[in-house]
Scaffold this motif. Structure first.
Motif, PDB file in Angstrom:
ATOM      1  N   THR A 189       3.336 -12.200   2.216  1.00  0.00           N
ATOM      2  CA  THR A 189       3.092 -11.345   1.054  1.00  0.00           C
ATOM      3  C   THR A 189       2.618 -12.142  -0.155  1.00  0.00           C
ATOM      4  O   THR A 189       2.100 -11.573  -1.101  1.00  0.00           O
ATOM      5  N   GLU A 207      -1.407   5.436  -2.612  1.00  0.00           N
ATOM      6  CA  GLU A 207      -0.441   4.417  -3.048  1.00  0.00           C
ATOM      7  C   GLU A 207       0.949   4.638  -2.462  1.00  0.00           C
ATOM      8  O   GLU A 207       1.619   3.681  -2.052  1.00  0.00           O
ATOM      9  N   LYS A 208       1.405   5.877  -2.421  1.00  0.00           N
ATOM     10  CA  LYS A 208       2.736   6.166  -1.882  1.00  0.00           C
ATOM     11  C   LYS A 208       2.796   5.865  -0.384  1.00  0.00           C
ATOM     12  O   LYS A 208       3.771   5.286   0.100  1.00  0.00           O
ATOM     13  N   ASP A 209       1.757   6.262   0.348  1.00  0.00           N
ATOM     14  CA  ASP A 209       1.708   5.975   1.780  1.00  0.00           C
ATOM     15  C   ASP A 209       1.626   4.476   2.028  1.00  0.00           C
ATOM     16  O   ASP A 209       2.250   3.952   2.955  1.00  0.00           O
ATOM     17  N   PHE A 210       0.859   3.778   1.192  1.00  0.00           N
ATOM     18  CA  PHE A 210       0.743   2.324   1.310  1.00  0.00           C
ATOM     19  C   PHE A 210       2.111   1.671   1.140  1.00  0.00           C
ATOM     20  O   PHE A 210       2.523   0.845   1.946  1.00  0.00           O
ATOM     21  N   TYR A 211       2.819   2.059   0.088  1.00  0.00           N
ATOM     22  CA  TYR A 211       4.148   1.486  -0.177  1.00  0.00           C
ATOM     23  C   TYR A 211       5.092   1.742   0.989  1.00  0.00           C
ATOM     24  O   TYR A 211       5.796   0.845   1.454  1.00  0.00           O
ATOM     25  N   LYS A 212       5.112   2.991   1.493  1.00  0.00           N
ATOM     26  CA  LYS A 212       5.997   3.336   2.604  1.00  0.00           C
ATOM     27  C   LYS A 212       5.692   2.499   3.848  1.00  0.00           C
ATOM     28  O   LYS A 212       6.598   2.000   4.505  1.00  0.00           O
ATOM     29  N   CYS A 213       4.403   2.355   4.158  1.00  0.00           N
ATOM     30  CA  CYS A 213       4.005   1.592   5.349  1.00  0.00           C
ATOM     31  C   CYS A 213       4.362   0.115   5.208  1.00  0.00           C
ATOM     32  O   CYS A 213       4.912  -0.488   6.130  1.00  0.00           O
ATOM     33  N   VAL A 214       4.052  -0.483   4.065  1.00  0.00           N
ATOM     34  CA  VAL A 214       4.349  -1.901   3.860  1.00  0.00           C
ATOM     35  C   VAL A 214       5.853  -2.128   3.874  1.00  0.00           C
ATOM     36  O   VAL A 214       6.340  -3.070   4.509  1.00  0.00           O
ATOM     37  N   TYR A 215       6.594  -1.264   3.214  1.00  0.00           N
ATOM     38  CA  TYR A 215       8.048  -1.388   3.161  1.00  0.00           C
ATOM     39  C   TYR A 215       8.644  -1.312   4.569  1.00  0.00           C
ATOM     40  O   TYR A 215       9.433  -2.160   4.980  1.00  0.00           O
TER      41      TYR A 215
END
Length: 101
Positions: A67, A27-35
């Protein structure tokens, strides 16, 4: 086209006119990548690299991020410009021209 990020172990092949899916389980990696990708797609700085035929392309000029599919801004100049370009391409294509006559 290819999409690369320094923390990923491989290149992602992006096929035109197809739905391209990237799975990021953490989840953290997902958020960082999308952001980061959203910032870069809107003209900001980021570490994503988009290329075609070994030539680097601008992410902000070649990627549109949706989005919320239920709330697409239909009067978005960037979206309309790309849509009109695609329609013009179809209008002058020999195969499509013969099909419509």
């Amino acid at each position: 086209m290819r999409l690369v990020h320094p923390t990923w172990g491989k290149k992602i092949e992006i096929k035109e006119n197809a739905v391209n899916v990237i799975y990021i389980e953490n989840e953290k990696d997902f958020y960082k990548c999308v952001y980061e990708f959203c910032i870069q797609a809107n003209g900001g700085e980021g570490t994503f690299i988009l290329s075609k035929d070994l030539k680097e392309l601008s992410v902000s000029k070649n990627i549109d991020i949706v989005t919320d599919v239920l709330n697409i801004e239909l009067n978005d100049k960037k979206l309309l410009t790309r849509l009109y370009a695609k329609l013009k391409e179809f209008a002058v294509d020999d195969e499509d021209y013969l099909a419509t006559n």
